[in-house]
Design an enzyme around this catalytic site. Structure first.
Site, PDB file in Angstrom:
ATOM      1  N   LYS A  63      -8.525   6.159 -12.757  1.00  0.00           N
ATOM      2  CA  LYS A  63      -9.859   5.536 -12.695  1.00  0.00           C
ATOM      3  C   LYS A  63     -10.993   6.509 -13.030  1.00  0.00           C
ATOM      4  O   LYS A  63     -12.038   6.093 -13.512  1.00  0.00           O
ATOM      5  CB  LYS A  63     -10.093   4.933 -11.313  1.00  0.00           C
ATOM      6  CG  LYS A  63      -9.186   3.752 -11.064  1.00  0.00           C
ATOM      7  CD  LYS A  63      -9.486   3.062  -9.765  1.00  0.00           C
ATOM      8  CE  LYS A  63      -8.384   2.050  -9.505  1.00  0.00           C
ATOM      9  NZ  LYS A  63      -8.666   1.185  -8.390  1.00  0.00           N
ATOM     10  N   ASP A  99     -13.960  -2.697  -7.611  1.00  0.00           N
ATOM     11  CA  ASP A  99     -13.152  -2.466  -6.404  1.00  0.00           C
ATOM     12  C   ASP A  99     -13.962  -2.564  -5.111  1.00  0.00           C
ATOM     13  O   ASP A  99     -13.501  -3.134  -4.124  1.00  0.00           O
ATOM     14  CB  ASP A  99     -12.516  -1.066  -6.441  1.00  0.00           C
ATOM     15  CG  ASP A  99     -11.295  -1.021  -7.343  1.00  0.00           C
ATOM     16  OD1 ASP A  99     -10.665  -2.075  -7.555  1.00  0.00           O
ATOM     17  OD2 ASP A  99     -10.985   0.072  -7.842  1.00  0.00           O
TER      18      ASP A  99
HETATM   19  P1  NDP Z   1      -5.958   8.379  -6.709  1.00  0.00           P
HETATM   20  O1  NDP Z   1      -4.770   8.927  -7.403  1.00  0.00           O
HETATM   21  O2  NDP Z   1      -7.301   8.527  -7.328  1.00  0.00           O
HETATM   22  O3  NDP Z   1      -6.039   9.034  -5.231  1.00  0.00           O
HETATM   23  C1  NDP Z   1      -4.910   9.094  -4.418  1.00  0.00           C
HETATM   24  C2  NDP Z   1      -5.280   9.704  -3.049  1.00  0.00           C
HETATM   25  O4  NDP Z   1      -4.125   9.544  -2.221  1.00  0.00           O
HETATM   26  C3  NDP Z   1      -5.621  11.183  -3.042  1.00  0.00           C
HETATM   27  O5  NDP Z   1      -6.623  11.421  -2.074  1.00  0.00           O
HETATM   28  C4  NDP Z   1      -4.303  11.858  -2.603  1.00  0.00           C
HETATM   29  O6  NDP Z   1      -4.491  13.080  -1.894  1.00  0.00           O
HETATM   30  C5  NDP Z   1      -3.787  10.811  -1.647  1.00  0.00           C
HETATM   31  N1  NDP Z   1      -2.338  10.815  -1.480  1.00  0.00           N
HETATM   32  C6  NDP Z   1      -1.382  10.559  -2.422  1.00  0.00           C
HETATM   33  N2  NDP Z   1      -0.150  10.584  -1.871  1.00  0.00           N
HETATM   34  C7  NDP Z   1      -0.334  10.872  -0.556  1.00  0.00           C
HETATM   35  C8  NDP Z   1       0.560  11.040   0.532  1.00  0.00           C
HETATM   36  N3  NDP Z   1       1.884  10.909   0.388  1.00  0.00           N
HETATM   37  N4  NDP Z   1       0.050  11.312   1.756  1.00  0.00           N
HETATM   38  C9  NDP Z   1      -1.292  11.421   1.914  1.00  0.00           C
HETATM   39  N5  NDP Z   1      -2.195  11.283   0.926  1.00  0.00           N
HETATM   40  C10 NDP Z   1      -1.711  11.006  -0.305  1.00  0.00           C
HETATM   41  O7  NDP Z   1      -5.612   6.831  -6.424  1.00  0.00           O
HETATM   42  P2  NDP Z   1      -6.591   5.556  -6.363  1.00  0.00           P
HETATM   43  O8  NDP Z   1      -7.743   5.879  -5.489  1.00  0.00           O
HETATM   44  O9  NDP Z   1      -6.826   5.036  -7.719  1.00  0.00           O
HETATM   45  O10 NDP Z   1      -5.626   4.456  -5.630  1.00  0.00           O
HETATM   46  C11 NDP Z   1      -5.196   4.650  -4.313  1.00  0.00           C
HETATM   47  C12 NDP Z   1      -4.400   3.440  -3.805  1.00  0.00           C
HETATM   48  O11 NDP Z   1      -5.216   2.271  -3.716  1.00  0.00           O
HETATM   49  C13 NDP Z   1      -3.223   3.056  -4.710  1.00  0.00           C
HETATM   50  O12 NDP Z   1      -2.114   2.820  -3.871  1.00  0.00           O
HETATM   51  C14 NDP Z   1      -3.688   1.788  -5.396  1.00  0.00           C
HETATM   52  O13 NDP Z   1      -2.592   0.949  -5.715  1.00  0.00           O
HETATM   53  C15 NDP Z   1      -4.556   1.161  -4.307  1.00  0.00           C
HETATM   54  N6  NDP Z   1      -5.580   0.230  -4.829  1.00  0.00           N
HETATM   55  C16 NDP Z   1      -5.534  -1.112  -4.537  1.00  0.00           C
HETATM   56  C17 NDP Z   1      -6.492  -1.984  -5.006  1.00  0.00           C
HETATM   57  C18 NDP Z   1      -6.423  -3.442  -4.659  1.00  0.00           C
HETATM   58  O14 NDP Z   1      -7.031  -4.228  -5.377  1.00  0.00           O
HETATM   59  N7  NDP Z   1      -5.779  -3.827  -3.597  1.00  0.00           N
HETATM   60  C19 NDP Z   1      -7.601  -1.535  -5.847  1.00  0.00           C
HETATM   61  C20 NDP Z   1      -7.611  -0.116  -6.052  1.00  0.00           C
HETATM   62  C21 NDP Z   1      -6.609   0.719  -5.591  1.00  0.00           C
HETATM   63  P3  NDP Z   1      -4.585  14.534  -2.644  1.00  0.00           P
HETATM   64  O15 NDP Z   1      -6.020  14.685  -3.102  1.00  0.00           O
HETATM   65  O16 NDP Z   1      -4.231  15.500  -1.558  1.00  0.00           O
HETATM   66  O17 NDP Z   1      -3.609  14.503  -3.773  1.00  0.00           O
END
Ligand code: NDP
Length: 263
Positions: A63, A99
């Site tokens: 994104k 979103d």
């Molecule tokens: P990003 O990749 O931008 O961010 C992911 C975040 O999750 C980071 O802060 C990362 O931490 C953290 N993270 C990843 N794995 C783990 C873990 N195992 N334990 C703890 N923290 C973790 O993702 P997005 O913001 O684009 O999306 C996030 C989620 O939201 C997705 O699952 C997506 O499917 C969902 N979503 C759902 C929507 C809906 O319409 N329902 C709309 C938008 C998103 P770090 O910085 O340490 O790597």
């Protein structure tokens, strides 16, 4: 026939093709929506043009790359630097974010929320945290690592890492991490999360289509929960309105999109 797609990695779980195709068909709009697994976010723009798309949605983890792929950014996306919807317009890519509005729609039934803990510091977190702040809520952002929190700190958010988390009472705890999407991880260490959830009234997960470990734990602790389905619906209705150039009634888009959730 106009072609649309969702870009992400992973993307196989996405319900967006089903939702948008059902709405297009029901409205009599000549459109087709597919999914594209994209490993390298920097290839988003060229892939969009190569495929001759009219519009796209962007999901995890592209994104922020989508923001950079656009020629022009409109509305709330400009404020947060995160794009989940792109529209092709006169040779240019126009970026939007639907979103945050989708999520506000989803938590309406929770009533007035004063304080919120947002887990995660990615694109979804940035969108939701900023909207919560705009709504006057007291917002804390917690992430497992510190790097991505710097930007939040500079924007005036309270931030914590797993090492520094203080156990406080929040009205709402939101999981915006991808923990639980393809694994059985909790978005924060279990002990701290249990203490936080015990003091919370509500919790919500951005992930949809499954009971994540975060939602399961919330329910065990009698917290009122919501998965990401309503957020998905809310953001999808607004994205579809962009795709179809606002020529249909939002209520009709919502009705048909809700229907697609029954498939
Ligand atoms: P990003 O990749 O931008 O961010 C992911 C975040 O999750 C980071 O802060 C990362 O931490 C953290 N993270 C990843 N794995 C783990 C873990 N195992 N334990 C703890 N923290 C973790 O993702 P997005 O913001 O684009 O999306 C996030 C989620 O939201 C997705 O699952 C997506 O499917 C969902 N979503 C759902 C929507 C809906 O319409 N329902 C709309 C938008 C998103 P770090 O910085 O340490 O790597």
């Amino acid at each position: 026939m106009k072609l649309f797609a969702i870009f992400g990695d992973p993307v196989a779980h996405s319900r967006s093709p089903l939702m948008h195709n059902h709405v297009f068909k029901s409205l009599g709009f000549k459109g087709c929506y597919t999914r594209i697994q994209l490993k390298d976010g920097s290839k988003l723009r060229e892939t969009f043009f190569e495929l001759g798309l009219s519009g796209a949605n962007i999901t995890v983890p592209h994104k922020e790359a989508a923001f950079n792929a656009c020629d022009e950014i409109r509305g709330f996306a400009k404020k947060i630097g995160v794009v989940n919807t792109i529209i092709y317009e006169d040779g240019k890519l126009i970026g939007y974010n639907t979103d945050a509005d989708g999520f506000m729609y989803a938590i309406e039934p929770f009533g007035k929320i004063k304080s919120v803990l947002v887990l995660g510091a990615g694109g979804t977190s940035k969108a939701l945290s900023t909207r919560f702040k705009d709504e006057g809520m007291d917002v804390t952002v917690m992430n497992r690592s510190g790097g991505r929190l710097e930007e939040f700190k500079e924007s005036g958010f309270k931030t914590e890492t797993w090492d520094s988390i203080k156990i406080e009472a929040y009205d709402l705890v939101v999981n915006t991490t991808s923990a639980g999407l393809e694994d059985d991880d909790l978005p924060a260490p279990r002990g701290a999360l249990e203490l936080l959830l015990k003091q919370a009234s509500f919790s919500a997960d951005a992930i949809y289509g499954k009971e994540t470990p975060f939602l399961k734990l919330s329910k065990e602790l009698n917290v009122t929960t919501k998965d990401g389905a309503d957020m998905l619906l809310g953001q999808g209705v607004l994205a579809n309105n962009h795709f179809t150039h606002a020529q249909y009634d939002l209520k009709d888009i919502e009705r048909y999109m809700k229907e697609s959730f029954l498939f």
